[in-house]
Write an enzyme that holds these catalytic residues in place. Structure first.
Site, PDB file in Angstrom:
ATOM      1  N   HIS A 101     -18.773  50.566 -42.525  1.00  0.00           N
ATOM      2  CA  HIS A 101     -18.785  51.719 -43.424  1.00  0.00           C
ATOM      3  C   HIS A 101     -17.382  52.062 -43.895  1.00  0.00           C
ATOM      4  CE1 HIS A 101     -17.692  53.483 -39.544  1.00  0.00           C
ATOM      5  NE2 HIS A 101     -17.202  54.537 -40.201  1.00  0.00           N
ATOM      6  N   ASP A 103     -15.235  55.791 -44.573  1.00  0.00           N
ATOM      7  CA  ASP A 103     -15.451  57.174 -44.143  1.00  0.00           C
ATOM      8  C   ASP A 103     -15.762  58.103 -45.316  1.00  0.00           C
ATOM      9  OD1 ASP A 103     -15.073  56.621 -41.453  1.00  0.00           O
ATOM     10  OD2 ASP A 103     -12.903  56.912 -41.567  1.00  0.00           O
ATOM     11  N   HIS A 260     -14.775  49.574 -42.181  1.00  0.00           N
ATOM     12  CA  HIS A 260     -14.463  49.348 -40.772  1.00  0.00           C
ATOM     13  C   HIS A 260     -15.716  49.409 -39.921  1.00  0.00           C
ATOM     14  CE1 HIS A 260     -13.997  53.670 -41.480  1.00  0.00           C
ATOM     15  NE2 HIS A 260     -14.278  53.879 -40.203  1.00  0.00           N
ATOM     16  N   ARG A 275      -8.741  61.483 -34.888  1.00  0.00           N
ATOM     17  CA  ARG A 275      -8.786  60.977 -36.275  1.00  0.00           C
ATOM     18  C   ARG A 275      -8.394  62.068 -37.256  1.00  0.00           C
ATOM     19  NH1 ARG A 275     -14.291  58.819 -39.118  1.00  0.00           N
ATOM     20  NH2 ARG A 275     -14.360  60.912 -39.980  1.00  0.00           N
TER      21      ARG A 275
HETATM   22  C1  SIN Z   1     -14.661  55.633 -37.291  1.00  0.00           C
HETATM   23  O1  SIN Z   1     -15.671  55.087 -37.727  1.00  0.00           O
HETATM   24  O2  SIN Z   1     -13.957  56.356 -37.996  1.00  0.00           O
HETATM   25  C2  SIN Z   1     -14.260  55.378 -35.867  1.00  0.00           C
HETATM   26  C3  SIN Z   1     -13.592  54.057 -35.741  1.00  0.00           C
HETATM   27  C4  SIN Z   1     -13.214  53.716 -34.341  1.00  0.00           C
HETATM   28  O3  SIN Z   1     -13.443  54.511 -33.427  1.00  0.00           O
HETATM   29  O4  SIN Z   1     -12.675  52.639 -34.133  1.00  0.00           O
END
Ligand code: SIN
Length: 293
Positions: A101, A103, A260, A275
């Protein structure tokens, strides 16, 4: 062009680089900052090792790129509504993000990028994979590019953060996350399938398994064969790199051209990240459709 103030070490052919020689907790000279920006645009994903960051210093670095997004669904760090907690505890079986996906594509002005900082990592596993949506677009046939060019897609957070996804069954699988339900989960946003990156002007595919519901003007069932083809194509190993986390690693990725996938291949161990999602302040991209021309 070479770099004078930082060292940039590619992680793979298509995407990703480590940046060495920078302490993100300190003021960064403007010449080095210019090179970090260039490395980010050239590599889509940049990784900084051995950093010692508080939520405030992480945000201070993120502000070089834009203001931070307040996420309606994620738990946040106390006193920092714009720092999301991404956590999996030993008793949890579910993690966050184990579907390819980008974000927050479900809002009308999707973010520029995300900065994830590792506080606690498992002994092995819990890596994050990234895929270049430039490469994914550029390796399609001319016929497919022509077919996609005029198409828009409808994005929504329902599947990931709607009533079912935030309900008791899902909560039981990851008690640490406890996604909050918000009516915003039901909102939709329409974006072009092929998006022109506002800074590099390169074309990138902009549909993803988590948040794209269907192609505009078509049903979910009608859209599925084409979208599923694109999802498989995007995830080809040649389009990807893999980041192995260490405590103190900060990874910053460009949500406009990179996807990612957080691997859930560790059980019984803790992984804790902070994050910060960075908004695209520079331009009003209320309707991304204008970029598709
Ligand atoms: C996310 O999808 O933003 C999390 C990615 C992660 O925890 O590596």
């Amino acid at each position: 062009m070479t770099y004078q103030h930082i060292t940039v070490k590619p992680l793979a052919g298509a995407i990703g680089a480590e940046i060495l020689g920078i302490d993100l907790s300190k003021d960064i000279a403007s010449e080095a900052m210019d090179e970090i920006r260039r490395a980010f645009l050239e590599n889509l994903v940049v990784v900084f090792r051995d950093q010692d960051l508080t939520p405030d210093s992480q945000k201070a670095f993120s502000r070089h790129f834009g203001s931070s997004h307040i996420n309606d669904f994620f738990p946040t760090v106390d006193g920092h509504p714009d720092v999301q907690l991404v956590a999996k505890n030993p008793e949890d079986t579910r993690n966050v993000g184990d579907v390819w996906h980008t974000d927050v594509s479900y809002v009308r002005k999707p973010p520029l990028g995300s900065m994830l900082y590792a506080l606690e990592v498992p002994d092995a596993g819990g890596d994050t994979m990234f895929a270049s949506m430039y490469n994914a677009y550029e390796t399609l046939s001319d016929g497919m590019k022509e077919l996609l060019e005029p198409l828009n897609a409808v994005h929504s957070a329902t599947q990931s953060f709607g009533v079912r996804a935030t309900g008791p069954e899902m909560r039981a699988k990851n008690k640490s996350m406890a996604f909050k339900y918000s009516e915003d989960a039901e909102q939709i946003a329409v974006h072009p399938v092929v998006r022109v990156h506002p800074e590099t002007c390169r074309k990138a595919l902009y549909v993803n398994r988590s948040f794209t519901k269907h192609l505009e003007g078509m049903t979910v069932e009608e859209s599925a064969p084409l979208l599923n083809y694109l999802y498989d194509h995007m995830a080809r190993p040649e389009n990807t790199c893999r980041v192995r986390w260490e405590k103190g690693t900060l990874t910053f990725w460009d949500n406009r051209c990179a996807h990612h996938y957080a691997l859930n291949d560790y059980q019984g161990q803790r992984r804790v990240m902070h994050r910060v999602t960075v908004l695209d302040d520079r331009r009003d991209n209320t309707t991304l459709t204008e970029n598709a021309a």
